[in-house]
Design a protein around this motif. Structure first.
Motif, PDB file in Angstrom:
ATOM      1  N   ASP A 142       5.185  16.624   5.884  1.00 44.04           N
ATOM      2  CA  ASP A 142       5.850  15.184   6.256  1.00 44.04           C
ATOM      3  C   ASP A 142       5.099  14.205   5.876  1.00 44.04           C
ATOM      4  O   ASP A 142       5.583  12.708   5.908  1.00 44.04           O
ATOM      5  CB  ASP A 142       6.683  14.969   7.437  1.00 44.04           C
ATOM      6  N   SER A 143       3.668  14.276   5.616  1.00 44.35           N
ATOM      7  CA  SER A 143       2.847  13.340   5.569  1.00 44.35           C
ATOM      8  C   SER A 143       3.135  12.027   4.673  1.00 44.35           C
ATOM      9  O   SER A 143       3.000  10.984   5.194  1.00 44.35           O
ATOM     10  CB  SER A 143       1.393  13.765   5.251  1.00 44.35           C
ATOM     11  N   ASP A 144       3.553  12.440   3.366  1.00 48.56           N
ATOM     12  CA  ASP A 144       3.987  11.368   2.244  1.00 48.56           C
ATOM     13  C   ASP A 144       5.280  10.666   2.749  1.00 48.56           C
ATOM     14  O   ASP A 144       5.193   9.581   2.555  1.00 48.56           O
ATOM     15  CB  ASP A 144       3.933  12.042   1.085  1.00 48.56           C
ATOM     16  N   LYS A 145       5.931  11.287   3.348  1.00 54.28           N
ATOM     17  CA  LYS A 145       7.366  10.666   3.751  1.00 54.28           C
ATOM     18  C   LYS A 145       7.238   9.741   4.836  1.00 54.28           C
ATOM     19  O   LYS A 145       7.981   8.474   4.722  1.00 54.28           O
ATOM     20  CB  LYS A 145       8.400  11.684   4.106  1.00 54.28           C
ATOM     21  N   GLN A 146       6.140   9.799   5.559  1.00 52.31           N
ATOM     22  CA  GLN A 146       5.799   8.934   6.963  1.00 52.31           C
ATOM     23  C   GLN A 146       4.790   7.981   6.602  1.00 52.31           C
ATOM     24  O   GLN A 146       4.557   6.736   7.046  1.00 52.31           O
ATOM     25  CB  GLN A 146       4.934   9.874   8.025  1.00 52.31           C
ATOM     26  N   ARG A 147       4.381   7.554   5.096  1.00 51.85           N
ATOM     27  CA  ARG A 147       3.431   6.668   4.725  1.00 51.85           C
ATOM     28  C   ARG A 147       4.407   5.355   4.669  1.00 51.85           C
ATOM     29  O   ARG A 147       5.363   5.428   4.351  1.00 51.85           O
ATOM     30  CB  ARG A 147       2.778   6.714   3.309  1.00 51.85           C
ATOM     31  N   SER A 148       3.663   4.264   4.861  1.00 51.98           N
ATOM     32  CA  SER A 148       4.346   2.871   4.831  1.00 51.98           C
ATOM     33  C   SER A 148       4.473   2.543   3.515  1.00 51.98           C
ATOM     34  O   SER A 148       3.886   3.018   2.544  1.00 51.98           O
ATOM     35  CB  SER A 148       3.567   2.002   5.441  1.00 51.98           C
ATOM     36  N   SER A 149       5.598   1.751   3.134  1.00 51.61           N
ATOM     37  CA  SER A 149       5.737   1.491   1.619  1.00 51.61           C
ATOM     38  C   SER A 149       4.386   0.641   1.401  1.00 51.61           C
ATOM     39  O   SER A 149       4.096   0.945   0.217  1.00 51.61           O
ATOM     40  CB  SER A 149       6.661   0.259   1.952  1.00 51.61           C
ATOM     41  N   ALA A 150       3.641  -0.114   2.039  1.00 49.02           N
ATOM     42  CA  ALA A 150       2.433  -0.644   1.786  1.00 49.02           C
ATOM     43  C   ALA A 150       1.369   0.269   1.163  1.00 49.02           C
ATOM     44  O   ALA A 150       0.679   0.064   0.063  1.00 49.02           O
ATOM     45  CB  ALA A 150       1.972  -1.728   2.772  1.00 49.02           C
ATOM     46  N   GLU A 151       1.257   1.083   1.908  1.00 50.41           N
ATOM     47  CA  GLU A 151       0.319   2.457   1.565  1.00 50.41           C
ATOM     48  C   GLU A 151       0.692   2.986   0.574  1.00 50.41           C
ATOM     49  O   GLU A 151      -0.210   3.304  -0.389  1.00 50.41           O
ATOM     50  CB  GLU A 151       0.107   3.150   2.872  1.00 50.41           C
ATOM     51  N   ARG A 152       1.952   3.507   0.215  1.00 52.59           N
ATOM     52  CA  ARG A 152       2.686   4.116  -0.889  1.00 52.59           C
ATOM     53  C   ARG A 152       2.338   3.297  -2.331  1.00 52.59           C
ATOM     54  O   ARG A 152       2.003   3.770  -3.069  1.00 52.59           O
ATOM     55  CB  ARG A 152       3.873   4.157  -0.780  1.00 52.59           C
ATOM     56  N   GLN A 153       2.544   2.050  -2.108  1.00 45.52           N
ATOM     57  CA  GLN A 153       2.529   1.179  -3.227  1.00 45.52           C
ATOM     58  C   GLN A 153       1.073   0.960  -3.622  1.00 45.52           C
ATOM     59  O   GLN A 153       0.626   0.959  -4.863  1.00 45.52           O
ATOM     60  CB  GLN A 153       3.039  -0.136  -3.163  1.00 45.52           C
ATOM     61  N   SER A 154       0.125   0.914  -2.648  1.00 42.87           N
ATOM     62  CA  SER A 154      -1.471   0.813  -2.875  1.00 42.87           C
ATOM     63  C   SER A 154      -1.738   1.924  -3.614  1.00 42.87           C
ATOM     64  O   SER A 154      -2.641   1.808  -4.756  1.00 42.87           O
ATOM     65  CB  SER A 154      -2.138   0.606  -1.596  1.00 42.87           C
TER      66      SER A 154
END
Length: 298
Positions: A142-154
């Protein structure tokens, strides 16, 4: 569990397809599936299509594709032209993926295979069994689903490699009622309840492939008007994923016929690496198409 096609139910406007990947030589198992698809179409005054599933451009080659045409022609099979080659229809799969992303049903997954293995290994070393799909593969963490939007965008702005994965929990939440499929592989109509959750967050596309098998096959079947999917039992449980994607994308659901597998001497299903069962090898050894019918039990 259904194991063979014996149904004599009428198939109005029947359309079947044989859909090999040109990443190795066809073997006896492919011959069985091709025969069954062609037979069903002929017996019901329907249409038999050939699809070349060449999404994986690193393993699929023009020579293997030509070998498919040669092997099927030798077996006496004919099919409608033109042949659909998946590599010529990437836009179709991209549009389907974009629809799932817009519905918040897909997310970018950045973990490498090595990172996934390490997470699974650490969990199991601590005594916690990791959930696995029907094929025995570890479910995606589930790691990627739990990333914040900011981290994902970065990560996206840094051009990090990623795959698109289906958010299975969100996808199932879209359903108004349980999923089923119509199965005729036993010779009788059975209504099978689909359980896509057991597959976890399946891949929809990768950085090196514009679509996954699961996404491209449901899009192709819909665009080609396939009414009856005739394929081996190794894909029986994967039908749950296909029914889910069909529902999410508002695509029609074909009838399914899962047939027995041809097994090798070791009791396992045949693979393209087993040259002794390759159709070209058997042809070179003097076998005839009638011999192939007998060898696959038809």
């Amino acid at each position: 569990m259904p194991v063979e096609i014996m149904s004599d139910l009428p198939r109005q406007n029947c359309v079947t397809r044989f859909a090999p990947s040109p990443n190795g030589p066809l073997h006896l198992g492919h011959a069985l599936s091709a025969f069954m698809n062609a037979d069903m179409a002929r017996e019901n005054q329907g249409r038999f299509l050939l699809r070349i599933e060449d999404i994986d451009q690193t393993r699929c080659t023009p020579q293997f594709e030509q070998d498919i045409y040669d092997d099927l022609s030798w077996l006496g099979l004919t099919w409608e032209q033109p042949v659909r080659r998946q590599s010529q229809h990437f836009d179709d799969y991209r549009l389907a993926l974009e629809k799932l992303v817009a519905m918040d049903l897909a997310y970018p997954a950045f973990l490498t295979r090595g990172e996934v293995k390490a997470i699974v290994k650490a969990s199991e070393a601590g005594g916690t069994p990791w959930p696995r799909d029907p094929d025995g593969g570890a479910l995606y963490p589930d790691s990627d689903k739990q990333r914040s939007s900011a981290e994902r965008q970065s990560r996206l702005e840094a051009n990090a490699l990623f795959a698109w994965r289906l958010n299975m929990k969100n996808a199932i939440a879209q359903l108004d009622e349980p999923l089923f499929w119509d199965e005729f592989g036993s010779g009788q109509h059975q209504t099978i309840k689909a359980d896509p959750a057991q597959w976890g967050d399946v891949v929809l596309s990768r950085s090196d492939a514009p679509s996954s098998y699961h996404l491209s096959v449901v899009v192709d079947d819909a665009l080609q008007g396939i009414t009856d999917v005739v394929r081996g039992m190794d894909l029986y449980h994967a039908t749950a994923i296909h029914r889910l994607l069909q529902q999410l994308l508002s695509l029609p659901a074909p009838r399914y016929h899962h047939h027995r597998l041809i097994l090798g001497n070791d009791g396992r299903k045949l693979s393209k690496s087993q040259g002794s069962t390759g159709l070209a090898t058997l042809r070179a050894a003097g076998k005839t198409p009638s011999d192939i019918h007998r060898l696959v039990g038809l």
